[in-house]
Design a protein around this motif. Structure first.
Motif, PDB file in Angstrom:
ATOM      1  N   LEU A 197       0.857  -1.184   0.000  1.00  0.00           N
ATOM      2  CA  LEU A 197       0.000   0.000   0.000  1.00  0.00           C
ATOM      3  C   LEU A 197       0.897   1.239   0.000  1.00  0.00           C
ATOM      4  O   LEU A 197       1.827   1.347   0.796  1.00  0.00           O
ATOM      5  CB  LEU A 197      -0.906   0.003   1.246  1.00  0.00           C
ATOM      6  CG  LEU A 197      -1.592   1.321   1.616  1.00  0.00           C
ATOM      7  CD1 LEU A 197      -2.696   1.659   0.646  1.00  0.00           C
ATOM      8  CD2 LEU A 197      -2.155   1.260   3.014  1.00  0.00           C
ATOM      9  N   LEU A 198       0.620   2.141  -0.903  1.00  0.00           N
ATOM     10  CA  LEU A 198       1.372   3.403  -0.940  1.00  0.00           C
ATOM     11  C   LEU A 198       0.455   4.475  -1.500  1.00  0.00           C
ATOM     12  O   LEU A 198       0.049   4.409  -2.651  1.00  0.00           O
ATOM     13  CB  LEU A 198       2.629   3.247  -1.811  1.00  0.00           C
ATOM     14  CG  LEU A 198       3.529   4.478  -1.936  1.00  0.00           C
ATOM     15  CD1 LEU A 198       4.074   4.897  -0.583  1.00  0.00           C
ATOM     16  CD2 LEU A 198       4.689   4.198  -2.877  1.00  0.00           C
ATOM     17  N   GLN A 199       0.095   5.431  -0.660  1.00  0.00           N
ATOM     18  CA  GLN A 199      -0.738   6.539  -1.104  1.00  0.00           C
ATOM     19  C   GLN A 199      -0.068   7.831  -0.683  1.00  0.00           C
ATOM     20  O   GLN A 199       0.754   7.835   0.232  1.00  0.00           O
ATOM     21  CB  GLN A 199      -2.121   6.449  -0.447  1.00  0.00           C
ATOM     22  CG  GLN A 199      -2.914   5.235  -0.877  1.00  0.00           C
ATOM     23  CD  GLN A 199      -4.284   5.205  -0.236  1.00  0.00           C
ATOM     24  OE1 GLN A 199      -4.413   5.287   0.977  1.00  0.00           O
ATOM     25  NE2 GLN A 199      -5.307   5.094  -1.061  1.00  0.00           N
ATOM     26  N   LEU A 200      -0.405   8.903  -1.353  1.00  0.00           N
ATOM     27  CA  LEU A 200       0.168  10.190  -0.972  1.00  0.00           C
ATOM     28  C   LEU A 200      -0.841  11.306  -1.197  1.00  0.00           C
ATOM     29  O   LEU A 200      -1.353  11.487  -2.296  1.00  0.00           O
ATOM     30  CB  LEU A 200       1.460  10.456  -1.773  1.00  0.00           C
ATOM     31  CG  LEU A 200       2.109  11.836  -1.611  1.00  0.00           C
ATOM     32  CD1 LEU A 200       2.461  12.102  -0.161  1.00  0.00           C
ATOM     33  CD2 LEU A 200       3.364  11.924  -2.461  1.00  0.00           C
ATOM     34  N   ASN A 201      -1.121  12.006  -0.122  1.00  0.00           N
ATOM     35  CA  ASN A 201      -2.000  13.167  -0.162  1.00  0.00           C
ATOM     36  C   ASN A 201      -1.153  14.391   0.074  1.00  0.00           C
ATOM     37  O   ASN A 201      -0.406  14.426   1.052  1.00  0.00           O
ATOM     38  CB  ASN A 201      -3.024  13.080   0.978  1.00  0.00           C
ATOM     39  CG  ASN A 201      -4.371  12.700   0.468  1.00  0.00           C
ATOM     40  OD1 ASN A 201      -4.777  13.124  -0.616  1.00  0.00           O
ATOM     41  ND2 ASN A 201      -5.066  11.905   1.250  1.00  0.00           N
ATOM     42  N   GLY A 202      -1.230  15.403  -0.770  1.00  0.00           N
ATOM     43  CA  GLY A 202      -0.410  16.595  -0.575  1.00  0.00           C
ATOM     44  C   GLY A 202       0.806  16.571  -1.478  1.00  0.00           C
ATOM     45  O   GLY A 202       0.847  15.823  -2.449  1.00  0.00           O
TER      46      GLY A 202
END
Lengths: 242, 240
Positions: A197-202
């Protein structure tokens, strides 16, 4: 500087007194539910998540079974009392999305091809939300799967890294998530060295991303060792009665 | 590559823990997997090392049917020419009427619920685990068929080998000490039958529960023996 003019990091310490690369106090236990085949309770500071696993069992409906492997179903749900304002108990758009995200974080490690035409059901209930619920959910679900005796390649552990007031911080909580510049949840299977899992907000620069990822890896290693200790503790704690 | 084993025999292992590398044989294919010449545990269990053979005995698990297994099932549904049986496995099993009655069935004249109804318990053998995973049972042979009396104990099926013991030693101990008939099924159900009295039945059930709880701690047989003797003394069962 946070958006509301509140300083989240002062002289190297965060608003709750943690260092930049420090995890919140983590506690875990397995086998907490009697009716489930496997269950786990995971706490990252004030974030509290319970996971229950049922199966492999016959699927509820025949159309969803797969001829070559077990189908994994996952439901992420936040209790209506888990947030500051009452949350409607119906599944929101966000919860449906997170159910998929958590499922996909676990599917690569479960040896589902051993049990064709069955379903493995994972239910995740967020009891108290204080940031990092998706990563705590992945950790709890992976412990519950192991507790159910379902063969899996590795345990999965997750943690979120963020950028707050220009600093990279490990294990962001709700306040840092709300007023920070970036939030990056990561989940890994540490023994296999695989990211699930790898997510990025910003916004993070490429350099910051590399640093943030290294920070996440450090946190995941620590969480992974707590996971292993928790699974062993269940058996080491059994005392011989006379 | 040189073979090497990184765990001790009977060491507690967790999923993803490395067991060894090189040329090794896997003795338990569902609980160990290999990738890139390395062997990892897939479950929480006890490592089983024997020379170049490596395996993991699971401590947690569920029953997965295998042809020839003895199982104890509960009837969950009655059809026109077969019963549906719950054997605590991911799939339900089917018992055909012709197998149970040992003659062709006339559905116009007789109803299957006259022979076995919902909730009835049977001792059976897994006859076939089909390609479509339709599991069929058979009750042909001595000791199989409907169960009319006794106590049914359910434990985790992963612990069944401990109840039987090495070469059946644990089961022999339980039967000798209690004088009960004990049928141990692979799917985690145990039938305790024909006991001389209520006390010995209770002692056996308590002993089985103790085996389930302490299965992973060495010296189990001796502990169970002591437990049964103590329990018998407490109940005054040595006088008569």
């Amino acid at each position: 500087m946070g958006k509301v003019g509140m300083k989240l990091i002062e002289s190297g310490l965060r608003h709750d007194g943690r260092k930049l690369d420090e995890l919140r106090p983590i506690s875990m236990s397995v086998g907490v539910l009697k009716n489930a085949n496997g269950s786990a309770l995971v706490e990252y500071g004030r974030t509290k998540v319970i996971a229950a696993v049922y199966g492999p069992r016959e699927p509820q409906t025949r159309y969803m079974l797969l001829p070559n492997r077990a189908v994994i179903r996952c439901r992420y749900h936040m209790a209506s009392f888990s947030t500051h304002d009452r949350k409607s108990p119906t599944l929101s758009r966000r919860e449906i999305e997170l159910s998929k995200v958590v499922r996909e974080a676990l599917e690569p490690v479960v040896l589902s091809e051993l049990y064709p035409r069955t379903s493995i059901d994972i239910f995740i209930e967020v009891i108290n939300a204080d940031g990092g619920t998706r990563t705590a959910s992945v950790t709890a679900a992976s412990l519950a799967l192991a507790d159910a005796g379902i063969p899996m390649k590795d345990l999965v552990a997750g943690v979120a890294v963020g950028k707050v007031d220009g600093f990279l911080v490990l294990d962001v909580d709700e306040l840092e998530d709300m007023y920070g510049e970036a939030d990056m949840p990561v989940a890994m299977a540490p023994s296999l060295r695989q990211i699930t899992l790898l997510q990025l907000n910003g916004v993070l620069t490429p350099d910051e991303f590399t640093q943030a990822f290294e920070l996440a890896k450090k946190g995941i290693e620590a969480i992974y060792s707590v996971e292993r200790e928790t699974l062993k503790k269940k058996y080491l704690d059994v005392k011989v009665e006379d | 590559m040189e073979a090497s084993i990184h765990v001790q025999n009977r060491e507690l292992v967790t999923p993803g823990q490395i067991l060894g590398s090189g040329k090794l044989t896997i003795s338990t294919p569902t609980t160990v997997y290999s990738v890139g010449g390395k062997y990892y545990s897939a479950v929480v269990g006890l490592a089983d090392v024997e020379g170049e053979k490596i395996g993991v005995i699971p401590l947690e698990g569920f029953y997965y049917p295998k042809v020839g297994d003895l199982v104890i099932g509960v009837v969950t549904s009655v059809g026109t020419n077969s019963w549906e049986i719950d054997i605590k496995a991911p799939y339900h099993a089917v018992l055909y009427a012709s197998d149970f009655l040992n003659r062709p069935l006339n559905p116009a004249r007789e109803s299957l619920s006259d022979y076995l109804d919902i909730g009835d318990v049977i001792v059976a053998k897994v006859e076939n685990v089909g390609r479509g995973r339709v599991t069929t049972l058979t009750v042909k042979g001595k000791g199989f068929g409907k169960v009319s009396k006794g106590s049914l104990v359910e434990i985790d099926s992963a612990k069944i080998p401990r109840v039987i013991g090495k070469k059946g030693s644990m089961l022999q101990l339980l039967m000798n000490e209690s004088k009960c008939e004990i049928t141990v099924a692979q799917n985690g159900r145990i039938l305790v039958n024909n006991c001389p009295n209520k006390d010995s039945e209770e002692v056996v059930i308590m002993a089985i529960k103790k085996i389930e709880k302490e299965a992973h701690i060495p010296g189990l047989t001796d502990r169970i023996k002591d437990f049964i003797i103590k329990e018998k003394v407490r109940r005054g069962m040595f006088s008569g």
